[in-house]
Write a protein that holds these residues in place. Structure first.
Motif, PDB file in Angstrom:
ATOM      1  N   ALA A 143      11.018 -19.080   0.067  1.00 12.13           N
ATOM      2  CA  ALA A 143       9.912 -20.215   1.122  1.00 12.13           C
ATOM      3  C   ALA A 143      10.592 -19.864   2.186  1.00 12.13           C
ATOM      4  N   CYS A 191      15.116 -24.932  -0.273  1.00 14.01           N
ATOM      5  CA  CYS A 191      14.499 -24.621   1.287  1.00 14.01           C
ATOM      6  C   CYS A 191      15.777 -24.404   2.026  1.00 14.01           C
ATOM      7  N   LEU A 217       5.284 -30.729   2.179  1.00 16.83           N
ATOM      8  CA  LEU A 217       4.510 -30.273   1.099  1.00 16.83           C
ATOM      9  C   LEU A 217       5.212 -30.393   0.437  1.00 16.83           C
ATOM     10  N   VAL A 250      -1.707 -19.082   6.007  1.00 23.63           N
ATOM     11  CA  VAL A 250      -1.932 -20.469   5.981  1.00 23.63           C
ATOM     12  C   VAL A 250      -2.431 -21.293   4.097  1.00 23.63           C
ATOM     13  N   MET A 259       6.573 -18.313   7.931  1.00 23.08           N
ATOM     14  CA  MET A 259       5.715 -20.198   7.828  1.00 23.08           C
ATOM     15  C   MET A 259       7.224 -20.826   8.295  1.00 23.08           C
ATOM     16  N   LEU A 283       7.294 -28.301   7.395  1.00 24.75           N
ATOM     17  CA  LEU A 283       5.679 -28.381   7.396  1.00 24.75           C
ATOM     18  C   LEU A 283       6.000 -27.493   5.751  1.00 24.75           C
ATOM     19  N   LEU A 284       6.784 -27.089   5.623  1.00 26.91           N
ATOM     20  CA  LEU A 284       6.868 -26.555   3.817  1.00 26.91           C
ATOM     21  C   LEU A 284       7.622 -27.606   3.120  1.00 26.91           C
ATOM     22  N   PHE A 335       2.200 -25.377  -2.785  1.00 32.05           N
ATOM     23  CA  PHE A 335       2.008 -26.513  -3.681  1.00 32.05           C
ATOM     24  C   PHE A 335       1.259 -26.758  -5.060  1.00 32.05           C
ATOM     25  N   CYS A 362      10.450 -18.820   6.145  1.00 32.64           N
ATOM     26  CA  CYS A 362      10.666 -19.861   7.021  1.00 32.64           C
ATOM     27  C   CYS A 362      11.583 -19.262   8.064  1.00 32.64           C
ATOM     28  N   TYR A 412       0.180 -21.635   1.329  1.00 29.83           N
ATOM     29  CA  TYR A 412       1.516 -23.099   1.619  1.00 29.83           C
ATOM     30  C   TYR A 412       0.358 -24.395   0.324  1.00 29.83           C
TER      31      TYR A 412
END
Length: 214
Positions: free
Chosen positions: A57, A168, A74, A26, A66, A70-71, A33, A61, A29
């Protein structure tokens, strides 16, 4: 792992993200970031990946490694904070960057971004999100150019949303298709061209009208 190896891994995160997820879980992340914040917030780190990182990324997911929501939250936050930091640095340094010889500033990139900014105003902050190098210098130039903080943040937030969500999501939907994954560099370059060409054509059109008007 020494610093040089770590830097190489971060710069080529599109090829090493799977390893980072396996190694750090985790905490990946926080790594992502930091990369997005650094690329958008520190002008000397313009070579950090941005577009490819977001796309890859998103693809991870889709495999469940992931969480997409949330990705994106952030990385939007990182992009907004990075641009804000860069703007504040530009505001503090001011016009001195054009008259002093700072080794940590790429004068050619700065000058090109400033000219682009002068032609296209606030929308540059949004468009620049999709253009490597310009993405890093645009908020800095906005601060140098005395754009008001409130106006800058409006474009900053809109650009971060558009950039992170679009790439994304594209990675989530298409990143695991072999032909796309194997030709990612060409696809990213095509995306950059799509972002830049309309703006360039608009600038040429305005220039030609001024010339013909004279």
């Amino acid at each position: 792992m020494d610093f040089v190896q770590l830097l190489d891994m971060l710069v080529h995160v599109d090829k090493t993200l799977g390893f980072l997820i396996a190694e750090y879980g985790v905490y990946v992340y926080a790594v992502l970031f930091a990369i997005i914040f650094a690329e958008t917030g520190v002008v000397v780190l313009f070579f950090f990946p941005g577009d490819t990182l977001l796309f890859i990324a998103g693809a991870f997911c889709a495999t469940g490694q992931m969480h997409l929501g949330l990705l994106m939250f952030l990385l939007i936050t990182a992009a907004v904070l990075g641009n804000t930091t860069n703007y504040l640095i530009g505001e503090a340094v001011g016009q001195r960057v054009f008259t002093h010889n700072y080794r940590w500033i790429n004068k050619d990139a700065l000058r090109r971004t400033h000219e682009f900014f002068e032609r296209h105003g606030g929308k540059t902050i949004i468009l620049a999100r999709f253009v490597p190098v310009v993405r890093t210098f645009a908020p800095f130039v906005a601060g140098v150019s005395d754009m008001t903080f409130a106006r800058f943040q409006m474009y900053n937030f809109a650009g971060a949303l558009a950039w992170v969500i679009s790439l994304c999501t594209a990675g989530y939907l298409f990143g695991n298709i072999p032909i796309i994954r194997d030709n990612l560099t060409a696809i990213v370059l095509f995306g950059v061209a799509v972002a830049v060409v309309p703006v360039a054509l608009g600038g040429l059109w305005k220039f030609s009208r001024r010339v013909m008007g004279k």
